[in-house]
Design an enzyme around this catalytic site. Structure first.
Site, PDB file in Angstrom:
ATOM      1  CD  GLU A 126      -1.044  -0.235   3.833  1.00 52.21           C
ATOM      2  OE1 GLU A 126      -1.029   0.621   4.806  1.00 52.21           O
ATOM      3  OE2 GLU A 126      -2.062  -1.124   3.863  1.00 52.21           O
ATOM      4  CG  HIS A 160      -3.614   1.328   7.202  1.00 53.89           C
ATOM      5  ND1 HIS A 160      -2.103   0.878   7.116  1.00 53.89           N
ATOM      6  CD2 HIS A 160      -3.637   1.447   8.450  1.00 53.89           C
ATOM      7  CE1 HIS A 160      -1.304   0.414   8.115  1.00 53.89           C
ATOM      8  NE2 HIS A 160      -2.568   0.645   9.098  1.00 53.89           N
TER       9      HIS A 160
END
Length: 317
Positions: free
Chosen positions: A259, A277
């Site tokens: 990510e 997240h």
């Protein structure tokens, strides 16, 4: 004398102000490379990062006046602890500050993927009311498996057991003696037992890809995977393959390996929910985390004991 603090994580202006009011001269950069490219005229004595961004040995060496590294949140897996120790640099983190927020998000994702909430919402907005009225599994009474029964895992277990009367099992490296929940000897055994498997284990080398093809096969075509821990825990190609072939019923992920880049094959799937997240990013949790950073920084520069110093010799949360 103001100490110079370099921030590598995203913080709102309010929290920058809090750090400044605590007596620090605050600087922000997207990376150490970006900071040094500016040819700054100040010596950074403290860095605020997190477990995902970390601070490598080379980055540490680029900051000759560095005394303390603070990780925002519990994770610190990508901070080079050996390099820091070799320089006499202390490392702190923020355990416990966002546990409730992350546990809330885990249950939110679990319910959303089970009931198909985002998919149904999108279908209704497309005018597909009748097509969206497909039966979806209940959550109440289903078996909840937790991979990593730490503070966050325990809060997830309590929410599932008390709120939805879910039988709970878990896997840790060692069983806990302070919990009534069922212990499974391996991730595979946990997956075989569970209807929902929530990943709440630390990141780092010891947990890398422990959720692999074998675990996903054990979870089975009626099982759901939820990850609010670290993307590195899951073998992403194996997960994509399992979702594409409907070897598992679905996945809800707050974290993805690599990510913020998300594999296009994963993003295209309709049996997966993705959030960026944000499990620990409630206003309450962020405020508590920032305050703990301030307390640790203040303690260090006043030569007082640190509140949450990292003492482990490994790079695991």
């Amino acid at each position: 004398m103001k100490r110079h603090l370099l921030i590598l994580v995203e913080l709102v202006h309010e929290h920058h102000t809090c750090l400044e009011q605590a007596g620090f001269s605050v600087h922000a950069a997207s990376s150490i490379a970006a900071w040094t490219a500016q040819k700054p005229r100040v010596d950074v004595q403290a860095v605020l990062t997190n477990g995902s961004i970390g601070l490598s040995a080379n980055e540490i060496s680029a900051l000759p006046a560095l005394e303390i590294i603070c990780a925002l949140g519990a994770g610190y897996e990508n901070i080079d602890l050996m390099a820091a120790q070799a320089r006499g640099i202390v490392v702190t983190h923020g355990p416990g500050t966002n546990d409730a927020s992350v546990a809330d998000h885990a249950l939110t994702l679990l319910m959303a993927i089970a009931r198909g909430i985002p998919q149904a919402d999108a279908a209704v907005r497309r005018g597909e009311w009748k097509q969206a009225r497909q039966p979806r599994p209940m959550v109440f009474g289903k078996k909840l498996g937790i991979l990593g029964l730490g503070n966050i895992g325990m809060q997830i277990a309590q929410r599932g057991a008390r709120g939805f009367e879910m039988p709970v099992a878990y896997h840790n490296r060692q069983p806990r003696n302070d919990t009534p929940y069922r212990y499974c000897a391996s991730p595979v055994a946990l997956a075989e037992w569970a209807d929902f498997m929530v990943i709440a284990t630390p990141g780092g080398g010891q947990t890398s890809h422990i959720v692999n093809t074998e675990v996903l096969e054990a979870l089975g075509p009626n099982g759901f995977l939820i990850n609010i821990a670290r993307g590195s825990v899951v073998d992403t190609p194996a997960l994509i393959n399992a979702l594409q072939r409907q070897r598992i019923a679905g996945a809800a992920l707050d974290v993805v390996e690599g990510e913020p880049a998300v594999p296009p094959e994963l993003a295209r799937l309709t049996n997966v929910i993705l959030t960026p997240h944000i499990a620990g990013r409630s206003p309450e949790a962020i405020a508590a985390t920032v305050q703990l950073v301030i307390d640790n920084l203040s303690a260090h520069f006043l030569a007082e004991p640190l509140l949450t110093q990292v003492t482990s010799g490994d790079n695991v949360t």
